[in-house]
Design a protein around this motif. Structure first.
Motif, PDB file in Angstrom:
ATOM      1  N   MET A  78     -62.397-103.454  53.322  1.00 55.78           N
ATOM      2  CA  MET A  78     -63.321-103.986  52.760  1.00 55.78           C
ATOM      3  C   MET A  78     -64.448-104.765  52.903  1.00 55.78           C
ATOM      4  N   GLN A  79     -64.039-105.802  53.513  1.00 59.14           N
ATOM      5  CA  GLN A  79     -64.492-107.027  53.887  1.00 59.14           C
ATOM      6  C   GLN A  79     -65.527-106.658  55.015  1.00 59.14           C
ATOM      7  N   VAL A 135     -66.735-108.245  46.247  1.00 56.67           N
ATOM      8  CA  VAL A 135     -65.347-107.405  47.548  1.00 56.67           C
ATOM      9  C   VAL A 135     -64.680-109.104  46.945  1.00 56.67           C
ATOM     10  N   ALA A 176     -57.702-104.743  52.158  1.00 52.83           N
ATOM     11  CA  ALA A 176     -58.699-106.015  52.159  1.00 52.83           C
ATOM     12  C   ALA A 176     -59.497-106.332  53.442  1.00 52.83           C
ATOM     13  N   ALA A 234     -70.512-107.823  48.788  1.00 49.41           N
ATOM     14  CA  ALA A 234     -69.540-108.578  50.107  1.00 49.41           C
ATOM     15  C   ALA A 234     -69.037-109.557  48.390  1.00 49.41           C
ATOM     16  N   VAL A 241     -66.382-100.821  43.768  1.00 48.21           N
ATOM     17  CA  VAL A 241     -66.039-101.257  44.736  1.00 48.21           C
ATOM     18  C   VAL A 241     -64.248-100.934  44.417  1.00 48.21           C
ATOM     19  N   ALA A 280     -67.649-104.814  53.924  1.00 47.50           N
ATOM     20  CA  ALA A 280     -69.330-104.858  52.686  1.00 47.50           C
ATOM     21  C   ALA A 280     -70.220-106.030  54.291  1.00 47.50           C
ATOM     22  N   TRP A 313     -71.247-102.451  51.313  1.00 44.49           N
ATOM     23  CA  TRP A 313     -70.674-102.557  49.249  1.00 44.49           C
ATOM     24  C   TRP A 313     -70.744-104.228  49.253  1.00 44.49           C
ATOM     25  N   TYR A 338     -61.334 -99.475  47.299  1.00 43.76           N
ATOM     26  CA  TYR A 338     -60.018-100.051  46.589  1.00 43.76           C
ATOM     27  C   TYR A 338     -58.665 -99.109  46.393  1.00 43.76           C
TER      28      TYR A 338
END
Ligand SMILES: [Fe+2]
Length: 373
Positions: free
Chosen positions: A345-346, A359, A342, A356, A319, A349, A354, A323
């Motif tokens: 990545m969400q 994250v 952000a 979640a 994670v 996920a 990834w 980032y």
């Protein structure tokens, strides 16, 4: 309370160093005892000289009683050790910062900060936690020992101190420290290698440093113990060590690789794990190195693990790694803002790349003042 020579027991007239509140040893009595200890009949001849021919190990004696400290300084100094004596915890802290010793002999009872408090602080600091500490306690102070163990003390010496016991403890802990130093050197070499791999790609400059710092912060944020936090920090430096075996032309190409090049690139977690495996101190770092490219949906490499199969530490590093990659410019993409990273990545996920929950925790951590990278 004073340290004086005692008739002791058995044939050795200086077998014990006795704590007394009345008698004060003169310089000549100290010299006389040292002469006796160093004589041919002694069972501990020049231990320091025998052990470490490369350099004199350094010992810091911390005791508010000047005579006690002086006696230990003379005893140990006479056996080849480099000894510094201080009489207050604050002095000890300054001395440890100025010239970190190989061993600390620490009296329990001192005015101001106690031996326990000083021991606890030194053991909590990553820069000093590997310095062995021997606490000097009273003969029947069982509670002293328990408190010392809780404070992180490595060993204890009981008053009155037997010189034989003193030298035996000092010798064994200094040997341990020597091994620790060698281990640290080996780890430093590997971490330096990790940085050298990074330096082959100018676009990733500073990536390992940032990763090491932020992964350790994430470990603390999640309430992990010190061992895991240290593993995360080391993982920041070592996770891509296996890229040492990836040719420059592949490494600098970014994500636009041919299938054949991908086969080589996907080997780097396995190569890195193989390089680090012999070091037992990196036991917790190995899963980070091997699994930092796994995906929750099983589409990652090298083992195609799924959510629930990927260990926690590599998921954390992953994670932080993603980032940092999103926030920095690469040849094939511009840097994203914190908010864009952000959202990305969400989304990733929720698509199964990834963890979640992690994250979410990561961005929760970054919401703390001054945390946004
Ligand atoms: Fe990697």
């Amino acid at each position: 309370m004073r340290l004086v020579a005692s008739p002791g027991t058995g044939d050795d007239p200086c077998r014990l160093i006795t704590i007394s509140s009345t008698a004060v040893p003169t310089n000549s009595s100290l010299r006389q005892r040292q002469t006796t200890l160093s004589s041919g009949g002694s069972s501990y001849p020049d231990v320091g000289d025998l052990l470490f021919s490369r350099r004199k190990p350094s010992i810091l004696v911390v005791d508010d009683n000047v005579m006690n400290a002086e006696l230990l300084r003379e005893l140990l100094g006479g056996h080849g050790y480099r000894v510094t004596a201080v009489h207050h915890a604050l002095e000890a802290e300054a001395e440890v910062r100025r010239d970190p010793p190989d061993l600390i002999l620490l009296d329990v009872v001192m005015p101001g900060k106690s031996g326990y408090e000083l021991c606890h602080e030194l053991k909590a600091d990553p820069a000093t936690r590997l310095i062995p500490i021997v606490m000097i306690t009273g003969l029947s102070d069982r509670q002293d020992r328990l408190t010392g163990i809780e404070a992180g003390a490595d060993d204890f010496l009981t008053k009155p101190i037997s010189p034989e016991e003193l030298f035996a403890r000092v010798r064994s802990l200094l040997k341990l420290k020597e091994f620790t130093d060698e281990l640290e050197t080996a780890e430093s070499v590997l971490c330096t290698l990790g940085l050298s791999v990074e330096s082959r790609d100018p676009y990733t400059e500073g990536h390992c440093e940032r990763l090491a710092k932020q992964a350790a912060e994430m470990g603390r944020h999640l309430g992990l113990d010190e061992e895991c936090t240290v593993a995360l920090r080391r993982g920041g430096y070592l996770h891509d060590l296996g890229k040492i075996a990836v040719p420059d032309e592949i490494l600098k190409k970014g994500s636009n690789l041919t299938p054949a090049e991908w086969v080589i690139m996907k080997q780097h977690p396995v190569t890195g794990e193989t390089i680090c495996r012999p070091l037992k101190s990196l036991r917790l770092v190995l899963p980070i190195i091997r699994h930092h490219h796994e995906h929750s949906d099983g589409s990652g490499y090298p083992d195609g693990l799924r959510q629930g199969e990927i260990p926690l530490l590599p998921r954390i590093l992953q994670v932080v790694d993603v980032y940092d990659a999103l926030r920095t410019t690469r040849p094939y993409k511009p840097a994203l803002s914190h908010e864009q990273a952000a959202v990305t990545m969400q989304q990733e996920a929720s698509m199964g790349l990834w963890d979640a929950e992690l994250v979410g925790e990561f961005f929760h951590m970054l919401e703390k003042p001054g945390q946004v990278a």
